[in-house]
Design an enzyme around this catalytic site. Sequence first.
Site, PDB file in Angstrom:
ATOM      1  N   ILE A  30       0.811  -1.228   0.000  1.00  0.00           N
ATOM      2  CA  ILE A  30       0.000   0.000   0.000  1.00  0.00           C
ATOM      3  C   ILE A  30       0.841   1.272   0.000  1.00  0.00           C
ATOM      4  O   ILE A  30       0.308   2.377  -0.039  1.00  0.00           O
ATOM      5  CB  ILE A  30      -0.961   0.037   1.213  1.00  0.00           C
ATOM      6  CG1 ILE A  30      -0.185  -0.089   2.527  1.00  0.00           C
ATOM      7  CG2 ILE A  30      -2.024  -1.029   1.085  1.00  0.00           C
ATOM      8  CD1 ILE A  30      -1.069   0.047   3.767  1.00  0.00           C
ATOM      9  N   GLY A  31       2.160   1.159   0.054  1.00  0.00           N
ATOM     10  CA  GLY A  31       2.971   2.370   0.050  1.00  0.00           C
ATOM     11  C   GLY A  31       4.398   2.101   0.468  1.00  0.00           C
ATOM     12  O   GLY A  31       4.837   0.945   0.550  1.00  0.00           O
ATOM     13  N   PHE A  53      12.126   3.849   5.459  1.00  0.00           N
ATOM     14  CA  PHE A  53      13.137   2.793   5.390  1.00  0.00           C
ATOM     15  C   PHE A  53      12.626   1.492   4.794  1.00  0.00           C
ATOM     16  O   PHE A  53      13.304   0.477   4.834  1.00  0.00           O
ATOM     17  CB  PHE A  53      13.734   2.517   6.782  1.00  0.00           C
ATOM     18  CG  PHE A  53      12.808   1.818   7.733  1.00  0.00           C
ATOM     19  CD1 PHE A  53      12.766   0.429   7.805  1.00  0.00           C
ATOM     20  CD2 PHE A  53      11.982   2.524   8.580  1.00  0.00           C
ATOM     21  CE1 PHE A  53      11.918  -0.222   8.688  1.00  0.00           C
ATOM     22  CE2 PHE A  53      11.140   1.887   9.463  1.00  0.00           C
ATOM     23  CZ  PHE A  53      11.116   0.503   9.526  1.00  0.00           C
ATOM     24  N   VAL A  58       9.051  -0.794   2.661  1.00  0.00           N
ATOM     25  CA  VAL A  58       7.762  -0.893   1.985  1.00  0.00           C
ATOM     26  C   VAL A  58       6.672  -1.159   3.018  1.00  0.00           C
ATOM     27  O   VAL A  58       6.892  -1.882   4.001  1.00  0.00           O
ATOM     28  CB  VAL A  58       7.794  -2.013   0.926  1.00  0.00           C
ATOM     29  CG1 VAL A  58       6.445  -2.137   0.221  1.00  0.00           C
ATOM     30  CG2 VAL A  58       8.905  -1.745  -0.083  1.00  0.00           C
ATOM     31  N   VAL A  59       5.470  -0.599   2.774  1.00  0.00           N
ATOM     32  CA  VAL A  59       4.355  -0.759   3.709  1.00  0.00           C
ATOM     33  C   VAL A  59       3.311  -1.688   3.091  1.00  0.00           C
ATOM     34  O   VAL A  59       2.939  -1.542   1.917  1.00  0.00           O
ATOM     35  CB  VAL A  59       3.721   0.608   4.050  1.00  0.00           C
ATOM     36  CG1 VAL A  59       2.582   0.421   5.060  1.00  0.00           C
ATOM     37  CG2 VAL A  59       4.764   1.566   4.592  1.00  0.00           C
ATOM     38  N   ASP A  93      10.379  15.333   7.704  1.00  0.00           N
ATOM     39  CA  ASP A  93       9.891  14.853   6.396  1.00  0.00           C
ATOM     40  C   ASP A  93       8.377  15.071   6.291  1.00  0.00           C
ATOM     41  O   ASP A  93       7.626  14.149   5.958  1.00  0.00           O
ATOM     42  CB  ASP A  93      10.246  13.389   6.205  1.00  0.00           C
ATOM     43  CG  ASP A  93      10.173  12.949   4.741  1.00  0.00           C
ATOM     44  OD1 ASP A  93      10.186  13.832   3.862  1.00  0.00           O
ATOM     45  OD2 ASP A  93      10.101  11.734   4.487  1.00  0.00           O
ATOM     46  N   LYS A 133       5.284  -2.051   8.080  1.00  0.00           N
ATOM     47  CA  LYS A 133       6.416  -1.516   7.323  1.00  0.00           C
ATOM     48  C   LYS A 133       7.598  -2.478   7.480  1.00  0.00           C
ATOM     49  O   LYS A 133       8.063  -2.718   8.598  1.00  0.00           O
ATOM     50  CB  LYS A 133       6.780  -0.123   7.805  1.00  0.00           C
ATOM     51  CG  LYS A 133       7.895   0.533   6.974  1.00  0.00           C
ATOM     52  CD  LYS A 133       8.408   1.812   7.614  1.00  0.00           C
ATOM     53  CE  LYS A 133       7.371   2.896   7.608  1.00  0.00           C
ATOM     54  NZ  LYS A 133       7.926   4.177   8.122  1.00  0.00           N
TER      55      LYS A 133
END
Length: 792
Positions: free
Chosen positions: A489-490, A494, A496-497, A616, A511
């Site tokens: 999903i994203g 650090f 991938v989710v 961020d 994550k």
Amino acid sequence: MRKDPSILDYSCTIVLLVTVVSAIAQPPTAHAFGGTSTTIAVVYGGNTTICTIVAEQPIQQIQCFTPGQSGPTPISLATSFDFIAGGADFFCGLRSGGTAMLCFDSTFTPKRVYFNVSAPLKSVTIGDMQICASTSKNDIVCWRGGYSPGIGPFRSISSGLGFSCGVMESNSSVFCWGGNGSMASAIQSSFFNTSMENIFVGGTQACGISTSGWLICEGNNDNGQLNIVSNSSYEFSGLALGANHSCAIRRWNNSVVCWGGKGEFSSDLTVGVSFESIVAGLDFTCGLTSVNLSIICWGPGWPNELYPSGVALPLAKILPGSCLQSDCQCGVYPQSQELCSGNGNICRPCHVPIVISSPPQIISSQTSSRNRGLRRGWLAFAIIGSVGAFSGICSAIYFLWTGVFFRKKKINNSAQPTVNVRSSSSNSSHSISSPTIFSRSSFIVRQGSRLLRRQRSGPSSKHTDLGAEEFSFSDLNAATNDFSSENKIGAGSFGVVYKGKLPDGHEVAIKRGETGAKMKKLQESAFESELAFLSRLHHKHLVRLVGYCEERDERLLVYEYMKNGALYDHLHDKNNVEKSYSLVNSWKMRIKIALDASRGIEYLHNYAVPPIIHRDIKSSNILLDSTWTARVSDFGLSLMEPENDEVEFKPQKAVGTVGYIDPEYGLNVLTAKSDVYGFGVVLLELLTGKKAMFKSAETGSSLISLVDYAVPVIKLGEVERILDQRVGPPSDSVEAEAIELVAYMAMHCVSLQGKDRPTMADIVANLERAATLCNHSRTDSISSDWISIVLE
């Protein structure tokens, strides 16, 4: 510990002396004068028009009347005004609180001239065309042919035909500037070595009240405009100067006397009439009567054939002063609550006692004494009147000193704040249901004591102390169907989710860190950072950490699942760009999302100990849960700020996302204002629907910064040009005001220098006001026969 009585006596003696000196030196309060801010404005030129601020209304709006009309023209902006001032074919008004100034032409079309939350205006003065205003910092800014003097601060300012003058705060001297340099220089030289309390400028003359209370006039005297009809210490409280005449209000009975104009301004119309304020056109004067708060005008330039002199103009009842939310030091005007419709009070001016030291006589400035001292009677009055204050102050000092009234209380610095106090605008203590919040809301700085309100946070050396649940890798692997691409999903700082479902049925976002050797060091650092911060940060507008997994080379974090995804996707994803039915495609929802996210960031800056800089902030790190509540996510790059607020971070290298990175970051400087910059870009995304870096038809294949695209347009006051077409224009002037407020705040957030950006506390306060405006926005609240605008 018992205090030395001699010290207390010495303190009280000082208080007595200060009280006496303050009472002696207290200046008279000026009323109104031509072209300077009051509740009345004279517009001259093509058509003479009188504009005023209406009384007995929840919103202090403006009404205008031109002789020959059957009635007034109301101007509906759904916002209150404190002061207005007039010039040649235009007038300007200060919004309540002074954060914005709007100017209106002869067709009553408004144009925003000024907006600054950090430096609100407190007065404005207009000559024929030039406009000058004084900020809360007593600095001067000028427009339309006027130019700023470059020095200050000033206690009082006023404008005439082609020049302006002010009284310096530092030494009470007069300084003049403007396009008519010869006249400005002559007036300034005439007041040389004279200490003035205020200054009133006409066409070619200037009058003012000295620090000793004497009225002094200088300049051109071709029409007798310097021939004061009478003069005694503290006789006058306010002046209005035209092109070649002057008028003043007598303090003891509020009657008006005029001189100059070769005798054409002598009138029986003002005999026995009490006035609250007066204002002058070029060759006539108007006054606000005390008896019924109506306007009468007189003088050779008044159009008697259209509306006779001395006859009250057909205007609704007029405010005698601005409705203020602050306490009144010298008492409240009678019927103040009724006149302000419960929206603040009109304060009485702080006058010194009336002292008549000489009978009426004709005195010009050339023959009047510049150095007359205060009369003995006034000095005695001041001293005697100070005795009562002396006794009360000494008693208060004694009680405060010995601790009778106040006891020190122990402060528990480890107390946890209630993090959902302001989680919803509907339940917030700042939420006001009355429509009067439109313009009465002030821009309040709500940043409180960090020692009292922050929650302890920060990294720990032991994961067992974090309070987060530890998962096995096999459990998370099963939850995500072997981390299948369908569950992706994203991506985060650090890894991938993935979307996953735990054995108990709860949906989560997992994550997974990169396992490659090149990313190992970075992902370990980001993993430790997020785990350390999120396990201790608990706020409605921060994504909640559920647990973690740390097995061999695997580093995984488990978050609560945000059903409605990232804000970025709703604004920029190809599948959503062409959709016009999205819930996010309303200004009310977009402002709510901005407010939610700002509260989360404010929590990091002001309530965490030590404070945390996210580093961020971007639209892809603002997630939306099932109720469309926005939450800030991804703390992999976050850092803890030193307890000393003056210390700046000096990170080894800049990190973040292109388009959102603080320009000062390139100078190796990082502060909380770096997050403010990133959030300002997010606000611009919400307004325009464009990415932080995007391609346009003009630039072809080259990328353009959203900041470079939007800020120049906002500065021109043309916000509507850049608004996201999927949402469309504001539904009414109230929603337009909310959008404009967000736009100008975004512009300040992305200032090149951090010192020029607002704090997150300021941003939250402004977004709360914008959200309240949207909640009260309704097109049917504005009558069709009132002048309204879409964007000011």
